[in-house]
Every structure is written in C-alpha cells, then in structure tokens.
Design an enzyme around this catalytic site. Sequence first.
Site, PDB file in Angstrom:
ATOM      1  N   VAL A  96       0.840  -1.205   0.000  1.00 48.25           N
ATOM      2  CA  VAL A  96       0.000   0.000   0.000  1.00 48.25           C
ATOM      3  C   VAL A  96       0.874   1.253   0.000  1.00 48.25           C
ATOM      4  O   VAL A  96       0.566   2.232  -0.680  1.00 48.25           O
ATOM      5  CB  VAL A  96      -0.996  -0.024   1.173  1.00 48.25           C
ATOM      6  CG1 VAL A  96      -1.771   1.292   1.259  1.00 48.25           C
ATOM      7  CG2 VAL A  96      -1.965  -1.191   1.021  1.00 48.25           C
ATOM      8  N   ALA A 108       2.021   1.737  -3.480  1.00 47.75           N
ATOM      9  CA  ALA A 108       0.913   2.250  -4.283  1.00 47.75           C
ATOM     10  C   ALA A 108       0.658   3.734  -3.997  1.00 47.75           C
ATOM     11  O   ALA A 108       0.479   4.536  -4.920  1.00 47.75           O
ATOM     12  CB  ALA A 108      -0.355   1.432  -4.016  1.00 47.75           C
ATOM     13  N   GLU A 109       0.660   4.099  -2.718  1.00 51.44           N
ATOM     14  CA  GLU A 109       0.400   5.494  -2.374  1.00 51.44           C
ATOM     15  C   GLU A 109       1.523   6.409  -2.859  1.00 51.44           C
ATOM     16  O   GLU A 109       1.274   7.526  -3.303  1.00 51.44           O
ATOM     17  CB  GLU A 109       0.195   5.664  -0.871  1.00 51.44           C
ATOM     18  CG  GLU A 109      -0.201   7.087  -0.518  1.00 51.44           C
ATOM     19  CD  GLU A 109      -0.838   7.224   0.849  1.00 51.44           C
ATOM     20  OE1 GLU A 109      -1.123   8.375   1.215  1.00 51.44           O
ATOM     21  OE2 GLU A 109      -1.053   6.218   1.535  1.00 51.44           O
ATOM     22  N   THR A 110       2.747   5.934  -2.788  1.00 51.24           N
ATOM     23  CA  THR A 110       3.873   6.721  -3.295  1.00 51.24           C
ATOM     24  C   THR A 110       3.702   6.979  -4.791  1.00 51.24           C
ATOM     25  O   THR A 110       3.814   8.124  -5.252  1.00 51.24           O
ATOM     26  CB  THR A 110       5.203   5.996  -3.017  1.00 51.24           C
ATOM     27  OG1 THR A 110       5.353   5.840  -1.598  1.00 51.24           O
ATOM     28  CG2 THR A 110       6.389   6.759  -3.581  1.00 51.24           C
ATOM     29  N   SER A 153       0.552   9.266  -5.433  1.00 48.36           N
ATOM     30  CA  SER A 153       0.762  10.639  -4.974  1.00 48.36           C
ATOM     31  C   SER A 153       1.746  11.391  -5.864  1.00 48.36           C
ATOM     32  O   SER A 153       1.539  12.566  -6.182  1.00 48.36           O
ATOM     33  CB  SER A 153       1.247  10.640  -3.523  1.00 48.36           C
ATOM     34  OG  SER A 153       0.247  10.122  -2.685  1.00 48.36           O
TER      35      SER A 153
END
Length: 157
Positions: free
Chosen positions: A78, A81-83, A86
């Site tokens: 996660v 994925a968020e990196t 974003s």
Amino acid sequence: MTDKFTPPPAAANPFAEQLTAHGIPERHHQLFAEHGVGPLAVKLGIVFTEFGTERLTATMPVEGNQQVYGILHGGASVALAETLGSFAAAAHAGPGRHAVGVDISATHHRPGVAGLVTGVCTPLHLGRKVATHEIVITNDAGKRLCTARITNLLLDD
C-alpha cells in the site's frame, strides 16, 4: 572582483542527489524540492523506473519489507501504491500545486516472497481538483500481487 551582470545561480535543490538516486528525472526535481522522495520511500527502497503523466513505474525489494511470516507486508504494498499515486497526482497538478491523498484501497491477490515487486500507476481520472489512479503491483514473474486505487485532492500551494 565580482561580476555584477551575471545572476547568481538558482538555489540548489537539497534533495537533488536523493531524487536522482530514486529515479526521479531532473525535469521533475523542482516539484519535490521541499521533501525529496520522503523518508518512507527511502526506507522501503522504492526506485522509480518510468516517470510520465500517463504512466509511472517503480520497484521495491521484498527483502526488508516482509511481515512476520516472511512475505511482503501488505502495508508495504500500500505504501508503494500510495507513493506512486501521490507522485503521479503531484506531477499532474504541476508547479504551485500539491496533492493530498483522500482515499486509498488495495486488494492483495497473492504473496510477494522474494526479489523485486513492480508497481505500475495509470490514471483513471485527471481533473483540476481530483486525480484518481490505479496501481498494479506484480512480482518478478509478472504475476499480479496487488491492485490499488488512490484518489488525491489537488490543492494550490
């Protein structure tokens, strides 16, 4: 003697070396000049391999990012994925704007056991105020480990 006609050099980006080491193209360094790739991306070993507005990719080692049973920690997936989502949203927003995550979800399909995992981030919606991306994380054999979706709010600085 000083040259009064040559402007002083622009302030050096304190994270230029870090950004380059993590695969961020120099043309995007100014977007991340205040914080670099962030300490979590450094700790997880995330390295960008492709950086464009329609597709971002990055790798992350399984080694060092495992949970107690020796497989890739779901939180590490996660975080990858968020990196990706974003950074993609920030690149879409452009200078003078920034992205703030407002929603993320992930489905884990199979465990990551060794090697590198690769995240591929593609846009689902690119608006003026909201950007939504899908991130598919695969193992070295190309098998899907995780599918994530992130929505970022795009704000003026």
